[in-house]
Design a protein around this motif. Sequence first.
Motif, PDB file in Angstrom:
ATOM      1  N   SER A 277      -1.246   6.833 -10.994  1.00 23.56           N
ATOM      2  CA  SER A 277      -0.367   5.745 -10.542  1.00 23.56           C
ATOM      3  C   SER A 277      -0.285   4.606 -11.553  1.00 23.56           C
ATOM      4  O   SER A 277       0.762   3.989 -11.743  1.00 23.56           O
ATOM      5  CB  SER A 277      -0.871   5.180  -9.217  1.00 23.56           C
ATOM      6  OG  SER A 277      -0.915   6.176  -8.246  1.00 23.56           O
TER       7      SER A 277
ATOM      8  N   ALA B  41       3.886   4.782  -1.978  1.00 22.39           N
ATOM      9  CA  ALA B  41       3.995   6.245  -1.875  1.00 22.39           C
ATOM     10  C   ALA B  41       5.069   6.802  -2.799  1.00 22.39           C
ATOM     11  O   ALA B  41       5.007   7.972  -3.197  1.00 22.39           O
ATOM     12  CB  ALA B  41       4.284   6.649  -0.427  1.00 22.39           C
TER      13      ALA B  41
ATOM     14  N   GLY C  11       0.854  -1.189   0.000  1.00 21.76           N
ATOM     15  CA  GLY C  11       0.000   0.000   0.000  1.00 21.76           C
ATOM     16  C   GLY C  11       0.882   1.228   0.000  1.00 21.76           C
ATOM     17  O   GLY C  11       1.925   1.247  -0.666  1.00 21.76           O
TER      18      GLY C  11
ATOM     19  N   ALA D 145      -0.563  -1.567  -4.865  1.00 17.26           N
ATOM     20  CA  ALA D 145       0.538  -1.595  -5.826  1.00 17.26           C
ATOM     21  C   ALA D 145       0.827  -3.000  -6.355  1.00 17.26           C
ATOM     22  O   ALA D 145       1.626  -3.156  -7.279  1.00 17.26           O
ATOM     23  CB  ALA D 145       1.794  -0.993  -5.197  1.00 17.26           C
TER      24      ALA D 145
ATOM     25  N   GLY E 175      -2.689  -5.479  -1.677  1.00 10.64           N
ATOM     26  CA  GLY E 175      -2.520  -4.026  -1.596  1.00 10.64           C
ATOM     27  C   GLY E 175      -2.507  -3.386  -2.985  1.00 10.64           C
ATOM     28  O   GLY E 175      -2.293  -4.058  -4.004  1.00 10.64           O
TER      29      GLY E 175
HETATM   30  N1  LIG Z   1      -0.269   0.424 -10.939  1.00 13.96           N
HETATM   31  C1  LIG Z   1       0.382   0.771  -9.820  1.00 13.96           C
HETATM   32  N2  LIG Z   1       1.707   0.543  -9.711  1.00 13.96           N
HETATM   33  C2  LIG Z   1       2.364   0.848  -8.581  1.00 13.96           C
HETATM   34  N3  LIG Z   1       1.790   1.420  -7.515  1.00 13.96           N
HETATM   35  C3  LIG Z   1       0.472   1.670  -7.552  1.00 13.96           C
HETATM   36  C4  LIG Z   1      -0.303   1.348  -8.708  1.00 13.96           C
HETATM   37  N4  LIG Z   1      -1.590   1.709  -8.447  1.00 13.96           N
HETATM   38  C5  LIG Z   1      -1.612   2.225  -7.188  1.00 13.96           C
HETATM   39  N5  LIG Z   1      -0.374   2.203  -6.649  1.00 13.96           N
HETATM   40  C6  LIG Z   1       0.040   2.664  -5.310  1.00 13.96           C
HETATM   41  O1  LIG Z   1      -0.678   1.904  -4.338  1.00 13.96           O
HETATM   42  C7  LIG Z   1      -0.921   2.714  -3.188  1.00 13.96           C
HETATM   43  C8  LIG Z   1      -2.382   2.574  -2.753  1.00 13.96           C
HETATM   44  O2  LIG Z   1      -2.625   1.266  -2.332  1.00 13.96           O
HETATM   45  P1  LIG Z   1      -3.680   0.993  -1.143  1.00 13.96           P
HETATM   46  O3  LIG Z   1      -3.594  -0.472  -0.856  1.00 13.96           O
HETATM   47  O4  LIG Z   1      -4.995   1.577  -1.526  1.00 13.96           O
HETATM   48  O5  LIG Z   1      -2.964   1.828   0.003  1.00 13.96           O
HETATM   49  P2  LIG Z   1      -3.426   2.276   1.494  1.00 13.96           P
HETATM   50  O6  LIG Z   1      -4.315   1.177   2.032  1.00 13.96           O
HETATM   51  O7  LIG Z   1      -2.106   2.395   2.225  1.00 13.96           O
HETATM   52  O8  LIG Z   1      -4.110   3.604   1.350  1.00 13.96           O
HETATM   53  C9  LIG Z   1      -0.577   4.131  -3.554  1.00 13.96           C
HETATM   54  O9  LIG Z   1       0.622   4.501  -2.879  1.00 13.96           O
HETATM   55  C10 LIG Z   1      -0.355   4.098  -5.066  1.00 13.96           C
HETATM   56  O10 LIG Z   1       0.689   4.975  -5.468  1.00 13.96           O
END
Ligand SMILES: Nc1ncnc2c1ncn2[C@@H]1O[C@H](COP(=O)(O)OP(=O)(O)O)[C@@H](O)[C@H]1O
Length: 500
Positions: free
Chosen positions: A323, A308, A263, A413, A411
């Motif tokens: 992202s 992040a 995440g 990412a 998560g």
């Molecule tokens: N395709 C992608 N590739 C890499 N990172 C990503 C991608 N899509 C989203 N993210 C990253 O995933 C994170 C969000 O994941 P999430 O599980 O919702 O986090 P949290 O629960 O900590 O808020 C963000 O930091 C975002 O930049």
Amino acid sequence: MTYLLALDQGTSSSRSIVFNALGQVVAQAQQELTQQFPQPGWVEHDPLDIWRTQLATARQAMTNAGISAYEVSAVGITNQRETTVVWHRRTGLPIHNAIVWQDRRTEPTCKTLRQGGLTACVQAKTGLLIDPYFSGTKLKWILDNVPGARQQANNGELAFGTVDSWLLWQLTHGAVHATDISNASRTMLFNVHTNQWDNELLQMLDIPTSLLPRVQPSSSLFGEVCADILGSPIPIGGMAGDQQSALFGQACFTPGMVKNTYGTGCFMLMHTGHTFQTSHNGLITTSAAQTTPQPEFAIEGSVFVGGAVVQWLRDGLHAIPSSNHVQALAESVPDAGGVMVVPAFTGLGAPYWQPDARGSILGLSRGSTLAHIARAALESIAFQSAALLQAMSRDAVAAGGVAVAELRVDGGACVNDLLMQFQADLLGIPVIRPAVIETTALGAAYLAGLATGVYQNKAQLSALWQAEKRFLPQMPPALAQERMSQWEHAVRQTVLKPAA
Ligand SMILES: Nc1ncnc2c1ncn2[C@@H]1O[C@H](COP(=O)(O)OP(=O)(O)O)[C@@H](O)[C@H]1O
Ligand SMILES: O=P(O)(O)OC[C@H](O)CO
């Protein structure tokens, strides 16, 4: 049809998901949570905002699913851990903003405790290191700094809780003040061997016992959502901290099973069964989500900047519009071209524990482009996670077990195939992405379902877990080792302080 409603209260957003009994997502809703930074190093949330957004998403998720509360068998709660709320028992109103897990204001108190030689005692009882991350010193700060709070606490007028307790109090209109073992284990006030609040630790931080919630196994009946809140009463059968909940949702129930959540940060947990295992490699020990009062444990490591770093590429460097564009940009070059990004924006967490480190980009040449930096930034997520897994494997082997054999991932990412393949390459073991990557919420739904008879046992949940994609290592092991050495070298360069 049987449905389970999971409330997933995270650091950056409140989310609710309706699952069916097969553990499939039926519908969801999400709202962002406002972050408050009153001073450098301080992070706060408005507890009423936490409740408002969580309630709104619960109602919206049910609407999106087209179901009414009568059809929901149980509610499960999972939450950002350690974040500390204190409220007045009579009015139900918070006496201060929630102090968020990332908040560093209590470092002076922690330093005093460390200098007082208390590290070994705290670690033996709680599995934790003395750090502002955990709730205990945050609670002490509120009692010491909010006018009248200590007196009110001594009079038994106040209640303390992590976010699970706060939501439970709201859902039951103040009838239930309880938490679960996995959340209690993050307070630095809880003895994880006896599963009870620890008098010596409470005295160490001057915390009156009258503030504390009752502690229950993560899967047990906590209370009932009041009828006016969601439309009819629903049993609350599960509560767990979000990382332990994800471990449960990934069906990692037996010693040696590991999950990594990608995440905002990355959180890697390895189940160690009923054994309290102390890490000799910079990791911490924590209570796993429990279905019985018998203690179960996990070893945990956290990376502060994971996904992040992709947000930084988007918002800081404006390298990508969103992202999900990062993979295409990173794949536009065959490799990072020697560039190494160390995203130590807020220091480095496990296994390095370098709070004062700051980020760096190394190995730039005249040919370096944004694409190389994006690829190196993505790789940094995998490098940091690999360092955690290697530390875990060393711990497992030292404890007489075997090295980690596979990694289950979840998560936001983990949708990134390039990242997952690189992760498998570095680790030399399969990286497995499940069909449901909302495993944090799924864990809470499973815990609630077990307590209310929707499920009979964990074996049934293991059978529901399904892989969506397996990433097998393709990189020659010698090259993977060389890349890890380059990373460790970059970390050393980053944490070296320039001469004064
Ligand atoms: N395709 C992608 N590739 C890499 N990172 C990503 C991608 N899509 C989203 N993210 C990253 O995933 C994170 C969000 O994941 P999430 O599980 O919702 O986090 P949290 O629960 O900590 O808020 C963000 O930091 C975002 O930049
Ligand atoms: O809300 P998340 O996903 O950032 O998780 C936060 C962790 O529980 C902090 O320990």
